[in-house]
Design a protein around this motif. Structure first.
Motif, PDB file in Angstrom:
ATOM      1  N   CYS A   4       0.868  -1.187   0.000  1.00  0.00           N
ATOM      2  CA  CYS A   4       0.000   0.000   0.000  1.00  0.00           C
ATOM      3  C   CYS A   4       0.890   1.217   0.000  1.00  0.00           C
ATOM      4  O   CYS A   4       1.702   1.400   0.897  1.00  0.00           O
ATOM      5  N   THR A   5       0.753   2.025  -1.030  1.00  0.00           N
ATOM      6  CA  THR A   5       1.618   3.191  -1.161  1.00  0.00           C
ATOM      7  C   THR A   5       0.889   4.484  -0.825  1.00  0.00           C
ATOM      8  O   THR A   5       1.388   5.567  -1.098  1.00  0.00           O
ATOM      9  N   CYS A   6      -0.289   4.360  -0.239  1.00  0.00           N
ATOM     10  CA  CYS A   6      -1.022   5.558   0.155  1.00  0.00           C
ATOM     11  C   CYS A   6      -0.186   6.330   1.178  1.00  0.00           C
ATOM     12  O   CYS A   6       0.463   5.734   2.030  1.00  0.00           O
ATOM     13  N   TYR A  61      -9.886   0.850   5.551  1.00  0.00           N
ATOM     14  CA  TYR A  61      -9.089   1.273   4.401  1.00  0.00           C
ATOM     15  C   TYR A  61      -9.982   1.231   3.157  1.00  0.00           C
ATOM     16  O   TYR A  61     -10.747   0.279   2.978  1.00  0.00           O
ATOM     17  N   CYS A 112      -5.296   0.464  -2.975  1.00  0.00           N
ATOM     18  CA  CYS A 112      -4.145  -0.299  -3.476  1.00  0.00           C
ATOM     19  C   CYS A 112      -4.430  -1.803  -3.575  1.00  0.00           C
ATOM     20  O   CYS A 112      -3.534  -2.603  -3.846  1.00  0.00           O
TER      21      CYS A 112
HETATM   22 ZN    ZN Z   1      -2.868   2.262  -0.403  1.00  0.00          ZN
END
Ligand code: ZN
Ligand code: GLU
Length: 274
Positions: A99-101, A122, A126
């Motif tokens: 997860c790159t949030c 969430y 992602c």
């Molecule tokens: Zn994410």
């Protein structure tokens, strides 16, 4: 010899307070009643807030309470490779995804266990990401089976059930600063230590559902669960590290005995149900 194994799992981020006293006293009593073992694990994954002098204070306060635990003491920060291996298995099964949030995207990235219990749902941005192996520097989340009910019996509170995707979403397994989440580390440790019953505060009930999910995915046996009532402070909120006056240390300095501390914790927790 009994097969019962319990554990005490304090975080060395402050002094023990009345809430810990009640939980740990209960854990010790249950281990004793089952002629079992009681282990000690130091949950020191919060690098900034964990201090070794708090670990020393925990050991001292447990002795003051008359709670004996069986060595060796387990320290989570020394076991990172074991958690990492578990994460890699979840990645290989397609159950963990990167997860790159950003923190801003998520509003909140929980670190401490009690915050983790209220981890925001969430939004799944992602979710479609798949990787074949671990890559450094990103968060990982558990892909939870939306709509599935996780039910368990609590030895103290009775039947409990939570719905994936509703009561909790894709929760954090690994943080990009190379640390396991509370949920992942707890499952791996409880299994590796051979814990047969987890005794802890009832504010972690929802985390239990998440932990059962992780344990099942990794084919680890889940322990039994016994969640203890919370001790409230004078304002009627859960006693936390900031409730300085109710640390075992300050009670002891004021001449309170361990038995009186336990009795006080009981009364303050019972009040919460009235
Ligand atoms: Zn994410
Ligand atoms: N280390 C956690 C705490 O101090 C407890 C975690 C657990 O019992 O699973 O709140």
């Amino acid at each position: 010899m009994s097969a019962y194994a319990g554990r005490l799992a304090p975080s060395p981020t402050g002094l023990l307070h009345l809430g810990h006293a009640l939980t740990f006293h209960t854990a010790a009593a249950r281990a004793r009643a089952a002629s079992g073992r009681l282990l000690l694990r130091i949950d020191d994954l919060d690098r900034e807030r964990s201090k070794s002098h708090f670990t020393d204070a925990i050991i001292e306060d447990l002795a003051w309470l008359g709670i004996a635990w069986e060595p060796p003491m387990v320290t989570q920060s020394e076991r990172i490779p074991m958690y990492r291996a578990a994460l890699e298995r979840l990645i290989a099964m397609g159950l963990a995804y990167p997860c790159t949030c950003s923190r801003r995207d998520l509003l909140q990235v929980p670190a401490a266990p009690h915050e983790a219990d209220n981890e925001l749902l969430y939004d799944g941005r992602c979710r479609s990401k798949r990787v074949s192996e671990f890559v450094d520097g990103v968060n990982y989340r558990m892909r939870v089976p939306d709509g599935k009910t996780i039910a368990f019996n609590d030895e103290n509170l009775g039947p409990q059930s939570y719905v994936c995707g509703k009561d909790f979403g894709d929760f954090l397994l690994w943080r990009k600063d190379d640390l396991p989440s509370y949920q992942l580390a707890t499952v791996i440790d409880d299994a590796e230590m051979g814990v047969t019953e987890v005794v802890r505060g009832r504010d972690l009930l929802k985390s239990t559902a998440r932990q059962i999910l992780v344990a099942r995915a990794l084919e680890l046996a889940s322990p039994k669960w016994f969640h203890v009532e919370l001790v409230l402070d004078a304002d009627g909120v859960r006693m936390a590290k900031r409730s300085g006056a109710m640390t075992l240390r300050s009670l002891r300095e004021r001449g309170v005995t361990p038995a009186e501390a336990i009795a006080l914790a009981r009364v303050t927790s019972v009040t919460s149900d009235c």
